[in-house]
Motif scaffolding. Sequence first.
Motif, short mmCIF file in Angstrom:
data_model
loop_
_atom_site.label_atom_id
_atom_site.label_comp_id
_atom_site.label_asym_id
_atom_site.label_seq_id
_atom_site.Cartn_x
_atom_site.Cartn_y
_atom_site.Cartn_z
N ALA A 1 -24.99 -37.41 6.73
CA ALA A 1 -24.56 -36.08 7.16
C ALA A 1 -23.54 -35.59 6.15
CB ALA A 1 -23.95 -36.11 8.56
N VAL A 2 -23.26 -34.29 6.17
CA VAL A 2 -22.33 -33.69 5.21
C VAL A 2 -21.26 -32.90 5.96
CG1 VAL A 2 -22.09 -32.06 3.30
CG2 VAL A 2 -24.11 -33.52 3.43
N ILE A 3 -20.01 -33.10 5.57
CA ILE A 3 -18.89 -32.30 6.07
C ILE A 3 -18.57 -31.23 5.04
CG2 ILE A 3 -16.48 -32.32 6.82
CD1 ILE A 3 -16.87 -35.35 7.40
N VAL A 4 -18.50 -29.98 5.45
CA VAL A 4 -18.11 -28.90 4.56
C VAL A 4 -16.74 -28.38 5.01
CG1 VAL A 4 -18.67 -26.63 3.61
CG2 VAL A 4 -20.51 -28.24 4.14
N ASN A 5 -15.73 -28.61 4.18
CA ASN A 5 -14.38 -28.14 4.46
C ASN A 5 -14.23 -26.77 3.81
OD1 ASN A 5 -11.73 -27.86 5.16
ND2 ASN A 5 -10.97 -29.57 3.94
N THR A 6 -14.16 -25.72 4.62
CA THR A 6 -14.30 -24.35 4.15
C THR A 6 -12.96 -23.69 3.82
OG1 THR A 6 -14.22 -23.58 6.43
CG2 THR A 6 -16.40 -24.00 5.48
N CYS A 7 -13.07 -22.58 3.10
CA CYS A 7 -11.93 -21.71 2.81
C CYS A 7 -12.20 -20.35 3.42
CB CYS A 7 -11.75 -21.58 1.29
SG CYS A 7 -10.39 -20.48 0.80
N GLY A 8 -11.18 -19.73 4.02
CA GLY A 8 -11.34 -18.40 4.61
C GLY A 8 -10.27 -17.44 4.19
N PHE A 9 -9.61 -17.73 3.04
CA PHE A 9 -8.45 -16.96 2.61
C PHE A 9 -8.84 -15.53 2.21
CE2 PHE A 9 -5.45 -16.09 -1.08
CZ PHE A 9 -4.43 -15.66 -0.27
N LEU A 10 -9.99 -15.37 1.55
CA LEU A 10 -10.49 -14.07 1.12
C LEU A 10 -11.93 -13.92 1.58
CD1 LEU A 10 -9.25 -14.22 -2.59
CD2 LEU A 10 -8.19 -12.88 -0.77
N ASP A 11 -12.42 -12.69 1.64
CA ASP A 11 -13.81 -12.49 2.01
C ASP A 11 -14.75 -13.13 0.98
OD1 ASP A 11 -13.11 -11.24 4.30
OD2 ASP A 11 -13.74 -9.22 3.72
N SER A 12 -14.36 -13.13 -0.29
CA SER A 12 -15.18 -13.79 -1.31
C SER A 12 -15.19 -15.30 -1.09
CB SER A 12 -14.65 -13.47 -2.72
OG SER A 12 -13.28 -13.83 -2.85
N ALA A 13 -14.08 -15.84 -0.61
CA ALA A 13 -14.03 -17.28 -0.29
C ALA A 13 -14.89 -17.60 0.92
CB ALA A 13 -12.59 -17.72 -0.05
N LYS A 14 -14.91 -16.68 1.90
CA LYS A 14 -15.78 -16.87 3.06
C LYS A 14 -17.25 -16.90 2.63
CE LYS A 14 -12.83 -14.74 6.59
NZ LYS A 14 -12.75 -13.73 7.65
N GLU B 1 -13.07 -46.47 9.51
CA GLU B 1 -14.05 -46.78 10.55
C GLU B 1 -15.35 -47.33 9.98
OE1 GLU B 1 -14.64 -43.36 12.97
OE2 GLU B 1 -12.60 -43.37 13.77
N GLY B 2 -15.39 -47.54 8.67
CA GLY B 2 -16.55 -48.18 8.08
C GLY B 2 -17.56 -47.26 7.42
N TYR B 3 -17.26 -45.97 7.34
CA TYR B 3 -18.18 -45.03 6.70
C TYR B 3 -18.04 -45.10 5.18
CZ TYR B 3 -18.96 -42.80 11.25
OH TYR B 3 -19.29 -42.53 12.55
N GLY B 4 -19.18 -44.96 4.50
CA GLY B 4 -19.16 -44.80 3.05
C GLY B 4 -19.09 -43.32 2.69
N ILE B 5 -18.77 -43.04 1.43
CA ILE B 5 -18.66 -41.67 0.95
C ILE B 5 -19.67 -41.48 -0.17
CG2 ILE B 5 -17.14 -39.94 -0.05
CD1 ILE B 5 -14.79 -41.65 1.05
N SER B 6 -20.53 -40.47 -0.01
CA SER B 6 -21.56 -40.20 -1.01
C SER B 6 -21.16 -39.01 -1.86
CB SER B 6 -22.89 -39.90 -0.32
OG SER B 6 -23.86 -39.51 -1.27
N ALA B 7 -21.49 -39.09 -3.15
CA ALA B 7 -21.18 -37.99 -4.07
C ALA B 7 -22.28 -36.95 -4.10
CB ALA B 7 -20.94 -38.54 -5.47
N ASP B 8 -23.38 -37.18 -3.39
CA ASP B 8 -24.45 -36.18 -3.38
C ASP B 8 -25.04 -36.07 -1.98
OD1 ASP B 8 -26.71 -38.13 -3.09
OD2 ASP B 8 -26.07 -38.74 -5.08
N TYR B 9 -25.80 -35.00 -1.76
CA TYR B 9 -26.37 -34.73 -0.44
C TYR B 9 -27.39 -35.79 -0.03
CZ TYR B 9 -24.52 -29.98 -1.05
OH TYR B 9 -23.72 -28.89 -1.24
#
Length: 468
Positions: free
Chosen positions: A66-79, A53-61
């Motif tokens: 905007a930033v997408i955070v793809n999270t992990c919820g497997f363990l409480d420490s991961a949460k 769709e024409g978006y670029g990808i940045s390696a830093d904030y």
Amino acid sequence: MTSNPPDLRPDLAPKPQFGDAPRPDQPTLGMVSLGCPKALVDSERILTRLRAEGYGISADYKGADAVIVNTCGFLDSAKAESLDAIGEALKENGKVIVTGCLGAEPDYIREHHPRILAVTGPHQYEQVLDAVHAAVPPSPNPFVDLLPAAGVKLTPRHFSYLKISEGCNHKCKFCIIPDMRGLLASRPAHAVLREAEKLVSAGVRELLVISQDTSAYGLDRKYDVNPWKEGEVRSHITDLTRALGQLAPAEELWVRLHYVYPYPHVRELIPLMADASNAVLPYLDIPFQHAHPDVLKRMARPAAAAKTLDEIRAWREICPEITLRSTFIVGYPGETEAEFQHLLDWMDEAQLDRVGCFKYENVAGARSNALPDHVPEELKQERWERFMEKAQAISEAKLAAKVGQVMQVIVDEIDEDGVATCRTKADAPEIDGNLFIDEGTEGLSVGDLVTVEVDEAGEYDLWGALRS
């Protein structure tokens, strides 16, 4: 140069690698991808759609709108790690969209971070795109924004994860993956093979097959038959693996299987691994989790522990060079000293090549939380140390036996001093060991498959010299 640490969390994907810098005035997004390889594949799919769709990808904030955070919820420490990553993204950028496994608990996330723009659950790609469009409108340029045929990849160019299914039908008491990702949903065999073929055509030399339960692939589809090339292929792990191993000569491609439950039909895969003309590696990643039958019963695991050693012996009879990797949990509720010692004795007999270990953690929503007789933290730590000491001794002895052997390795990295970090067929990225080449690497490139002779071994890693 660093050796593979024994306390490495055994479920993590490699650190994402981002490609070319965005063009001037291009709407740009950052991506933080946490957790396992399956989550990394989700991140790749999201970014592929956004790049189209024409978006670029940045390696830093700071370079991102905007930033997408793809999270992990497997363990409480991961949460906790996911919450920290969201907080950091908010501090450094301010515009944050949350997705992934922890996204299945939106109220929990907003309780800690009310300023986030949106929360979506795992593999909800359309909702992520909608949130991105609202935060950063697209501005495509079809003459400039060219998408690679294989899509956006966050791994090095020479290897790629290939997700064949989503979800899981098991009800293991310590796990909430079915609650977050749903029941087993397998991709059609021809769709998996088409993606794999594109990856190989784009220069990928190693395909890492992943899912929540690789052995169960196709069960939900009733093992339907799909058209492929001039014939047909069944949506069954044996048929799919055979076809993947025929995409390129074994000298040019590695196919590695992960998350394989030890069902009886797994034995059908072993002859493919023993066939030198097939690209399927003699490597099985099997999540045994424990060895004592009472612990496995409390876990509600699908495996029959009493038959596991017999299966391992059968696999090794068919393919003596097979590498077996697994993960285990110590300190599970109710685990007695006798049950733990049974696990150590089982390890002596099984002689697994590669092993990772978790200390049991409560996870919100897991049925194991309600079990009686939780093991104290200090005893979990002691058992973890004893377990890893056992695993390390086995690994060291097995690696020492490889000194003098000639084998094929894949080059992962070449540092400024010319030291090449490689992997053997027995080593998956990030979670297993390495083979280092200290001299004569001037003509090597990342992704090369080369022949070496092993001349030194450590606890988890090897050293070798190039051979023609």
